[in-house]
Design an enzyme around this catalytic site. Structure first.
Site, mmCIF file in Angstrom:
data_model
loop_
_atom_site.group_PDB
_atom_site.id
_atom_site.type_symbol
_atom_site.label_atom_id
_atom_site.label_comp_id
_atom_site.label_asym_id
_atom_site.label_seq_id
_atom_site.Cartn_x
_atom_site.Cartn_y
_atom_site.Cartn_z
ATOM 1 N N GLU A 117 31.548 35.697 43.970
ATOM 2 C CA GLU A 117 32.187 34.493 44.496
ATOM 3 C C GLU A 117 33.594 34.790 45.000
ATOM 4 O O GLU A 117 34.337 35.523 44.344
ATOM 5 C CB GLU A 117 32.250 33.434 43.367
ATOM 6 C CG GLU A 117 30.890 33.208 42.736
ATOM 7 C CD GLU A 117 30.921 32.397 41.434
ATOM 8 O OE1 GLU A 117 31.976 31.789 41.130
ATOM 9 O OE2 GLU A 117 29.888 32.385 40.737
ATOM 10 N N LYS A 119 37.379 34.437 45.258
ATOM 11 C CA LYS A 119 38.313 33.903 44.276
ATOM 12 C C LYS A 119 39.315 33.023 45.015
ATOM 13 O O LYS A 119 40.313 33.479 45.559
ATOM 14 C CB LYS A 119 39.027 35.032 43.533
ATOM 15 C CG LYS A 119 39.906 34.509 42.410
ATOM 16 C CD LYS A 119 40.334 35.659 41.496
ATOM 17 C CE LYS A 119 41.122 35.121 40.322
ATOM 18 N NZ LYS A 119 42.428 34.573 40.722
ATOM 19 N N ASP A 121 42.184 30.637 46.011
ATOM 20 C CA ASP A 121 43.545 30.635 45.490
ATOM 21 C C ASP A 121 44.077 29.207 45.428
ATOM 22 O O ASP A 121 44.744 28.715 46.319
ATOM 23 C CB ASP A 121 44.435 31.514 46.369
ATOM 24 C CG ASP A 121 45.560 32.118 45.562
ATOM 25 O OD1 ASP A 121 45.595 31.890 44.330
ATOM 26 O OD2 ASP A 121 46.403 32.803 46.161
ATOM 27 N N TYR A 229 32.592 26.056 40.665
ATOM 28 C CA TYR A 229 32.178 27.409 40.299
ATOM 29 C C TYR A 229 31.576 27.559 38.911
ATOM 30 O O TYR A 229 31.161 28.649 38.549
ATOM 31 C CB TYR A 229 33.274 28.449 40.538
ATOM 32 C CG TYR A 229 34.604 28.195 39.880
ATOM 33 C CD1 TYR A 229 34.734 28.166 38.505
ATOM 34 C CD2 TYR A 229 35.734 28.017 40.671
ATOM 35 C CE1 TYR A 229 35.960 27.941 37.918
ATOM 36 C CE2 TYR A 229 36.974 27.791 40.090
ATOM 37 C CZ TYR A 229 37.079 27.742 38.703
ATOM 38 O OH TYR A 229 38.284 27.520 38.133
ATOM 39 N N LYS A 320 40.849 42.004 42.539
ATOM 40 C CA LYS A 320 41.900 41.477 43.404
ATOM 41 C C LYS A 320 41.959 42.212 44.738
ATOM 42 O O LYS A 320 41.677 43.403 44.821
ATOM 43 C CB LYS A 320 43.255 41.602 42.701
ATOM 44 C CG LYS A 320 43.369 40.753 41.457
ATOM 45 C CD LYS A 320 44.017 39.409 41.778
ATOM 46 C CE LYS A 320 44.235 38.589 40.534
ATOM 47 N NZ LYS A 320 45.562 37.995 40.447
ATOM 48 N N CYS A 414 75.643 37.447 73.207
ATOM 49 C CA CYS A 414 74.329 38.094 73.258
ATOM 50 C C CYS A 414 74.455 39.577 72.901
ATOM 51 O O CYS A 414 75.281 40.286 73.475
ATOM 52 C CB CYS A 414 73.738 37.951 74.652
ATOM 53 S SG CYS A 414 72.235 38.892 74.875
ATOM 54 N N CYS A 417 73.634 41.597 76.356
ATOM 55 C CA CYS A 417 74.463 41.526 77.568
ATOM 56 C C CYS A 417 75.838 40.942 77.319
ATOM 57 O O CYS A 417 76.638 40.838 78.237
ATOM 58 C CB CYS A 417 73.753 40.722 78.641
ATOM 59 S SG CYS A 417 73.744 38.959 78.269
ATOM 60 N N CYS A 432 70.640 33.119 74.858
ATOM 61 C CA CYS A 432 71.632 33.833 75.637
ATOM 62 C C CYS A 432 71.752 33.123 76.977
ATOM 63 O O CYS A 432 70.749 32.801 77.609
ATOM 64 C CB CYS A 432 71.164 35.275 75.848
ATOM 65 S SG CYS A 432 72.024 36.118 77.168
ATOM 66 N N CYS A 438 71.076 39.539 81.877
ATOM 67 C CA CYS A 438 70.671 39.997 80.559
ATOM 68 C C CYS A 438 69.419 40.865 80.690
ATOM 69 O O CYS A 438 68.382 40.397 81.153
ATOM 70 C CB CYS A 438 70.406 38.797 79.662
ATOM 71 S SG CYS A 438 69.987 39.275 77.983
HETATM 72 N N1 LIG Z 1 53.957 34.574 40.778
HETATM 73 C C1 LIG Z 1 54.067 34.197 39.529
HETATM 74 O O1 LIG Z 1 55.177 33.969 39.009
HETATM 75 C C2 LIG Z 1 52.836 34.005 38.701
HETATM 76 C C3 LIG Z 1 52.932 33.483 37.423
HETATM 77 C C4 LIG Z 1 51.753 33.282 36.710
HETATM 78 C C5 LIG Z 1 50.521 33.636 37.255
HETATM 79 N N2 LIG Z 1 50.477 34.148 38.534
HETATM 80 C C6 LIG Z 1 49.186 34.541 39.140
HETATM 81 O O2 LIG Z 1 48.124 33.986 38.463
HETATM 82 C C7 LIG Z 1 47.285 35.006 37.925
HETATM 83 C C8 LIG Z 1 46.861 34.654 36.534
HETATM 84 O O3 LIG Z 1 46.364 33.388 36.619
HETATM 85 P P1 LIG Z 1 45.108 32.899 35.811
HETATM 86 O O4 LIG Z 1 45.312 33.063 34.372
HETATM 87 O O5 LIG Z 1 44.823 31.561 36.344
HETATM 88 O O6 LIG Z 1 43.979 33.919 36.163
HETATM 89 P P2 LIG Z 1 43.358 34.301 37.500
HETATM 90 O O7 LIG Z 1 43.904 33.507 38.596
HETATM 91 O O8 LIG Z 1 43.492 35.745 37.597
HETATM 92 O O9 LIG Z 1 41.821 33.886 37.238
HETATM 93 C C9 LIG Z 1 41.346 32.673 36.702
HETATM 94 C C10 LIG Z 1 41.337 31.579 37.678
HETATM 95 O O10 LIG Z 1 40.683 31.953 38.877
HETATM 96 C C11 LIG Z 1 40.331 30.782 39.555
HETATM 97 N N3 LIG Z 1 39.076 30.968 40.299
HETATM 98 C C12 LIG Z 1 38.967 30.968 41.647
HETATM 99 N N4 LIG Z 1 37.723 31.150 42.032
HETATM 100 C C13 LIG Z 1 36.969 31.275 40.907
HETATM 101 C C14 LIG Z 1 35.586 31.472 40.686
HETATM 102 N N5 LIG Z 1 34.726 31.586 41.697
HETATM 103 N N6 LIG Z 1 35.163 31.535 39.413
HETATM 104 C C15 LIG Z 1 36.036 31.416 38.389
HETATM 105 N N7 LIG Z 1 37.367 31.220 38.553
HETATM 106 C C16 LIG Z 1 37.836 31.157 39.799
HETATM 107 C C17 LIG Z 1 40.297 29.688 38.542
HETATM 108 O O11 LIG Z 1 41.345 28.781 38.838
HETATM 109 C C18 LIG Z 1 40.557 30.370 37.256
HETATM 110 O O12 LIG Z 1 41.294 29.578 36.389
HETATM 111 C C19 LIG Z 1 48.109 36.255 37.940
HETATM 112 O O13 LIG Z 1 47.301 37.395 38.100
HETATM 113 C C20 LIG Z 1 49.016 36.031 39.093
HETATM 114 O O14 LIG Z 1 48.357 36.475 40.253
HETATM 115 C C21 LIG Z 1 51.589 34.335 39.236
HETATM 116 ZN ZN LIG Z 2 71.786 38.336 76.961
#
Ligand SMILES: NC(=O)c1ccc[n+]([C@@H]2O[C@H](COP(=O)([O-])OP(=O)(O)OC[C@H]3O[C@@H](n4cnc5c(N)ncnc54)[C@H](O)[C@@H]3O)[C@@H](O)[C@H]2O)c1
Ligand SMILES: [Zn+2]
Length: 678
Positions: A117, A119, A121, A229, A320, A414, A417, A432, A438
């Site tokens: 599946e 993932k 975001d 999911y 990832k 600029c 020129c 500019c 130019c």
């Molecule tokens: N930038 C930051 O400050 C910060 C802070 C915390 C977490 N994060 C990010 O979040 C991640 C950790 O988050 P997490 O604990 O939610 O874990 P995760 O995002 O690695 O995995 C779990 C999540 O994936 C999602 N998901 C999407 N498609 C899915 C599918 N088909 N099946 C199952 N789940 C699916 C769900 O929301 C599930 O809760 C870190 O690896 C990081 O990338 C970033």
């Molecule tokens: Zn110029």
């Protein structure tokens, strides 16, 4: 305690503090300050240190916990089945190691099937349906307790309020991801920008920030979507469900729940790797953002045998994708001049690998964007590179701002020129004013100068102009008139005959009109008809050049912005030098006569119909008005003449019925020429 372990302990504590802060920013505030890649690196470091020092593992370590605490502003929902996280694999080897762990634990080498599946975001949401009705929606929260967001979820258009079909359990919890499509995200951000509201760094933040709103009316205006999911609680427990995860997803889909169309099943770890490559290749074309793919053992019986660790199932893993956001340092800012004079600030970065390539430059767009980001030279910045889109600076890690950081100074001259840079109050872009001199704008300006509606220099096409500029034979339009046979013959595909022909057309072009000459100068927003109005109003080049903004606005169709462009153009000494050089080269035009007494069409009403081939209707209308005519929309007994272009219809018939004089386009042009307005 040995020195070694005390320093590990400190390191572990430091990492935990940092990760807790990042978790809070990400899960609670929906406003991460560092990219996921940075978070993942620190988490990996923590996990490795903890594995080396198992005695230091505590249940409150971020490595052992899911998500963040629910916001107290929302009512709390305790999950009947915990909502967990997923383990990560960052490369093929760790995916294959996952497969091996499964075989070991199952004590069998039988081939495993996986549900594969994308993932998505966004953020995980649990939906509870009772007797087919949506009764509750909750966020994941810390995995045990989430936030009640039922009202907000009801505004998401692809989530049914009622399930359909005759296989619906009496009580069923459907889990999935709330996310924002790429197109929805772009639209939302441009709306936010236009309203001077918060701009989101990426679709994930936009989705989380939109869903966790206290006012559901705000959520309703955000383009959120949901894909299923998995299943949570199902009642009655005696209910027979399909034996595989993928069949269960299809069943849920038959109840009317949306399912991601890119889900597939694969055979063994090898099949998973193929799926990974396939999705990675199509990542850009997908309408939604993903940060990897998820593999789940498809057999529910095997899932049950495998079970869970602290924060994730053993039977699933997320592989990832290479990060599209990374962190690096802004070393300096350079200013580039585009073909139309637009000045673009470009960030010079410490090289960083992001979106599959090493990036060392990113656009900062314009001054407004710099202000919005609040970025300074020396800052640590988050860079986003998704697909072929030019890398963007999406945010600044202000907590890591060095003392030496300093403001980005927009130049007033600029960089190419040295002409003045103008920025109008109602425009984001600074430009500019060098126009003709130019180098950055040169080719564009020269092509415009030679074009048919401008100086109409026969045989001086775009390719030839490119060559002339590249060979440094021509810098300004005045240089065209200094070209000689031997210089031209040196160029590609230029024989003696064509060279002398070109010199002939250059000579011919010197006889022009004031309007064409003004148009040829390429002053911003001075098109043919504005140039024509200027010529008729001021009658001489000197008068146009001396006019101030107020005087220029007296010309019909010239507003404040265009008046400023014209005035700034002639205040720039580089431009006036070129105008003088062109006149010195022999460019001339007939004087525009002061009309003695009444205008030739004073008191006459005319109508335009059909399409004209040599000028636009608006243009024709303007010229007729300059000669005193009133241009009406329909033919009546008061119409003196009708100008009928191609495919004229009912107006022409009516004019003929009423015996109104009919002019062809050629008649019109002859008349305009006779009166020096064409
Ligand atoms: N930038 C930051 O400050 C910060 C802070 C915390 C977490 N994060 C990010 O979040 C991640 C950790 O988050 P997490 O604990 O939610 O874990 P995760 O995002 O690695 O995995 C779990 C999540 O994936 C999602 N998901 C999407 N498609 C899915 C599918 N088909 N099946 C199952 N789940 C699916 C769900 O929301 C599930 O809760 C870190 O690896 C990081 O990338 C970033
Ligand atoms: Zn110029």
């Amino acid at each position: 305690m040995s020195k070694q372990s005390s320093s590990s302990e400190q390191q572990i504590e430091h990492l935990r503090d940092t990760l807790r802060q990042y978790n809070h920013e990400y899960y609670v505030l929906d406003a991460p300050t560092v990219p996921d890649a940075e978070y993942d690196r620190l988490m990996q470091q923590l996990i490795e240190l903890e594995q080396a020092n198992p005695s230091l593992i505590t249940p409150d370590s971020p490595s052992q916990k899911v998500g963040g605490a629910p916001l107290s502003a929302f009512e709390q929902v305790t999950h009947e089945v915990p909502m967990l996280s997923l383990d990560n694999a960052f490369d093929d080897a760790s995916l294959l190691a996952f497969e091996k762990r499964l075989h070991d634990r199952l004590k069998s080498n039988e081939i495993l099937y996986f549900s594969c599946e994308p993932k998505l975001d966004g953020l995980a949401v649990s939906l509870l349906y009772e007797n087919g009705q949506l009764v509750q929606a909750a966020t994941r929260g810390d995995g045990q307790v989430g936030e009640n967001i039922t009202q907000n979820v009801r505004t998401i258009t692809n989530i049914p309020h009622r399930l359909k079909g005759d296989t619906i359990p009496q009580r069923v919890e459907i889990r999935g991801e709330v996310f924002m499509s790429k197109a929805g995200f772009e639209k939302l951000n441009s709306r936010q920008k236009a309203n001077n509201a918060k701009v989101f760094a990426n679709p994930r933040n936009a989705a989380a920030g939109s869903l966790r709103q206290l006012d559901p009316k705000i959520t309703a205006r955000r383009p959120l979507m949901f894909y299923t999911y998995s299943l949570g609680v199902v009642a009655p427990a005696s209910l027979e469900l399909p034996k595989t995860h993928s069949e269960r997803l299809n069943l849920v889909q038959s109840w009317g729940m949306p399912l991601c169309p890119d889900i597939a099943t694969a055979k063994g770890g090898q099949g998973c790797l193929e799926y990974y490559q396939h999705i990675l290749r199509t990542r850009e074309a997908l309408p939604y953002d993903i940060d990897g793919v998820v593999f789940k053992v498809d057999s529910i019986a095997l899932q049950q045998t495998l079970g869970f660790v602290a924060k994730a199932p053993r039977w699933a893993i997320a592989q990832k994708f290479p990060a599209q956001e990374e962190i690096t340092r802004l070393i300096s800012v350079e200013f580039q001049v585009g073909r139309t004079g637009a000045i673009t600030p470009v960030a010079r970065l410490e090289p960083v690998f992001v979106g599959g390539v090493t990036v060392s430059n990113a656009t900062l767009h314009n001054q407004d964007e710099i202000n919005r980001l609040g970025v300074k030279v020396g800052d640590k910045v988050v860079i986003r590179r998704a697909g072929d889109v030019i890398p963007q600076v999406v945010s600044v890690v202000t907590s890591e701002r060095p003392e030496t950081a300093h403001d980005i100074e927009f130049p007033s001259q600029c960089p190419v020129c040295d002409s003045h840079i103008e920025k109008l109050a109602d425009e984001a872009v600074a430009r500019c004013t060098g126009g003709l001199i130019c180098a950055a704008q040169r080719k564009q300006a020269l092509k415009h100068f030679a074009s048919r509606k401008a100086m109409d220099i026969d045989g001086l096409g775009d390719k030839l102009i490119d060559q002339l500029v590249d060979a440094e034979l021509v810098k300004s339009p005045a240089d065209f008139f200094d070209l000689n046979i031997s210089e031209l013959i040196g160029l590609e595909r230029m024989a003696e005959k064509s060279a002398s022909k070109l010199l002939g057309s250059l000579q011919d072009s010197k006889q022009t009109t004031l309007a064409k000459f003004l148009y040829a100068l390429g002053i911003r927003e001075v098109g043919e008809s504005t140039a024509n109005n200027l010529a008729l109003h001021f009658k001489s080049l000197e008068a146009v050049m001396q006019a101030d903004v107020t005087a220029l606005q007296e010309v019909s169709d010239i507003g404040h912005v265009v008046a400023q462009h014209i005035s700034l153009f002639f205040r720039e000494p580089h431009n006036t030098e070129i105008v003088e050089a062109l006149l010195a080269a022999g460019i001339h035009w007939p004087e525009i006569e002061q009309p003695s007494g009444a205008l030739p069409l004073e008191g006459q009403t005319c109508v335009l119909t059909g399409s004209l081939s040599q000028m636009s209707r608006t243009d024709a209308k303007g010229r007729l008005q300059q000669l005193g005519a009133k241009v009406a929309g329909s033919v009546s007994a008061n119409t003196q003449f009708l100008v009928a272009g191609d495919k004229a219809g009912s107006k022409l018939t009516k004019a003929q019925d009423l015996g109104v004089t009919v002019w062809s386009e050629d008649d019109l042009i002859a008349f305009l020429q006779q009166h020096n307005v064409y």
